[in-house]
Design a protein around this motif. Structure first.
Motif, PDB file in Angstrom:
ATOM      1  N   ARG A  86       0.834  -1.200   0.000  1.00  0.00           N
ATOM      2  CA  ARG A  86       0.000   0.000   0.000  1.00  0.00           C
ATOM      3  C   ARG A  86       0.868   1.249   0.000  1.00  0.00           C
ATOM      4  N   SER A  87       1.900   1.285   0.840  1.00  0.00           N
ATOM      5  CA  SER A  87       2.741   2.477   0.907  1.00  0.00           C
ATOM      6  C   SER A  87       3.528   2.667  -0.399  1.00  0.00           C
ATOM      7  N   VAL A 108      -5.825  -4.602 -22.058  1.00  0.00           N
ATOM      8  CA  VAL A 108      -5.444  -5.325 -20.850  1.00  0.00           C
ATOM      9  C   VAL A 108      -6.632  -5.337 -19.903  1.00  0.00           C
ATOM     10  N   ARG A 109      -6.939  -6.494 -19.343  1.00  0.00           N
ATOM     11  CA  ARG A 109      -8.016  -6.601 -18.363  1.00  0.00           C
ATOM     12  C   ARG A 109      -7.394  -6.687 -16.982  1.00  0.00           C
ATOM     13  N   LEU A 110      -7.783  -5.777 -16.095  1.00  0.00           N
ATOM     14  CA  LEU A 110      -7.290  -5.747 -14.721  1.00  0.00           C
ATOM     15  C   LEU A 110      -8.404  -6.130 -13.775  1.00  0.00           C
ATOM     16  N   THR A 111      -8.083  -6.994 -12.820  1.00  0.00           N
ATOM     17  CA  THR A 111      -9.037  -7.387 -11.791  1.00  0.00           C
ATOM     18  C   THR A 111      -8.408  -7.120 -10.435  1.00  0.00           C
ATOM     19  N   ALA A 112      -9.146  -6.429  -9.572  1.00  0.00           N
ATOM     20  CA  ALA A 112      -8.655  -6.117  -8.232  1.00  0.00           C
ATOM     21  C   ALA A 112      -9.565  -6.780  -7.209  1.00  0.00           C
ATOM     22  N   SER A 113      -8.950  -7.401  -6.201  1.00  0.00           N
ATOM     23  CA  SER A 113      -9.729  -8.008  -5.120  1.00  0.00           C
ATOM     24  C   SER A 113      -8.996  -7.765  -3.812  1.00  0.00           C
ATOM     25  N   ALA A 114      -9.726  -7.760  -2.725  1.00  0.00           N
ATOM     26  CA  ALA A 114      -9.150  -7.524  -1.402  1.00  0.00           C
ATOM     27  C   ALA A 114      -8.416  -8.772  -0.924  1.00  0.00           C
ATOM     28  N   PRO A 159     -14.421 -10.829   2.049  1.00  0.00           N
ATOM     29  CA  PRO A 159     -14.030 -10.270   0.751  1.00  0.00           C
ATOM     30  C   PRO A 159     -15.221  -9.729  -0.044  1.00  0.00           C
ATOM     31  N   PRO A 160     -15.100  -8.484  -0.510  1.00  0.00           N
ATOM     32  CA  PRO A 160     -16.121  -7.986  -1.430  1.00  0.00           C
ATOM     33  C   PRO A 160     -15.894  -8.612  -2.806  1.00  0.00           C
ATOM     34  N   ALA A 161     -16.845  -8.436  -3.662  1.00  0.00           N
ATOM     35  CA  ALA A 161     -16.711  -8.977  -5.021  1.00  0.00           C
ATOM     36  C   ALA A 161     -15.545  -8.280  -5.727  1.00  0.00           C
ATOM     37  N   PRO A 162     -14.754  -9.030  -6.492  1.00  0.00           N
ATOM     38  CA  PRO A 162     -13.641  -8.398  -7.216  1.00  0.00           C
ATOM     39  C   PRO A 162     -14.155  -7.392  -8.255  1.00  0.00           C
TER      40      PRO A 162
END
Length: 165
Positions: free
Chosen positions: A2-3, A19-25, A36-39
């Motif tokens: 994070r920092s 490019v396809r980006l997927t972010a998840s917690a 976890p929320p939905a990605p």
């Protein structure tokens, strides 16, 4: 992580295809409890740019030939034809001592209009600007129109080269 992200940002190289980006917690420690929320996913479009240049007309005896505009697409993405925006070149005549650049596509006279399909097929298009467009001096400016206009870069030349005298 994070920092580092906050300090340096995120750089994602995008090449000739999107490019396809997927972010998840993710949990920061092994003993943490995470609901976890939905990605979240997004697609970055292919790297494409449309550039235009205006060349002044050549001098002949007592006259000057009309200026020429060259519009060039730089992208190697083959599936981009349907996603390319329309290119519009607009001229705004002088109202005082020097011409003022058009602010939007409706702020002047349309000089050239190219569809995305035309640009994709030819890659580079060169056309003369007719003398019936405006009386010199006038200023030119290009715009991208359409749903995908924000996903393509418009590389503009120096404003000084866009004044036709």
């Amino acid at each position: 992580m994070r920092s580092g992200y906050l300090r340096e940002g995120l750089t994602v190289p995008v090449g000739p295809s999107g490019v396809r980006l997927t972010a998840s917690a993710a949990a920061s420690t092994t003993d943490a409890v995470l609901v976890p929320p939905a990605p979240t996913a997004t697609v970055l479009p292919a790297d494409a740019a449309i550039a235009y240049r205006v060349a002044p007309g050549s001098r002949r005896a007592l006259r000057r030939s009309p200026p020429t505009v060259r519009v060039t697409l730089s992208s190697s993405a083959d599936g981009l034809a349907a996603d390319l925006p329309e290119f519009v070149l607009v001229a705004r005549p002088s109202t005082g001592s020097s011409p003022i650049r058009p602010r939007d596509p409706a702020d002047g006279t349309t000089v050239l209009r190219l569809s995305g399909e035309e640009l994709h097929r030819a890659r580079s298009i060169e056309r003369e600007i007719g003398s019936d467009v405006c009386r010199p001096p006038y200023a030119l400016r290009g715009f991208l129109l359409g749903a995908k206009a924000a996903s393509v870069r418009l590389e503009e030349p120096s404003p000084a080269t866009l004044v036709v005298r």
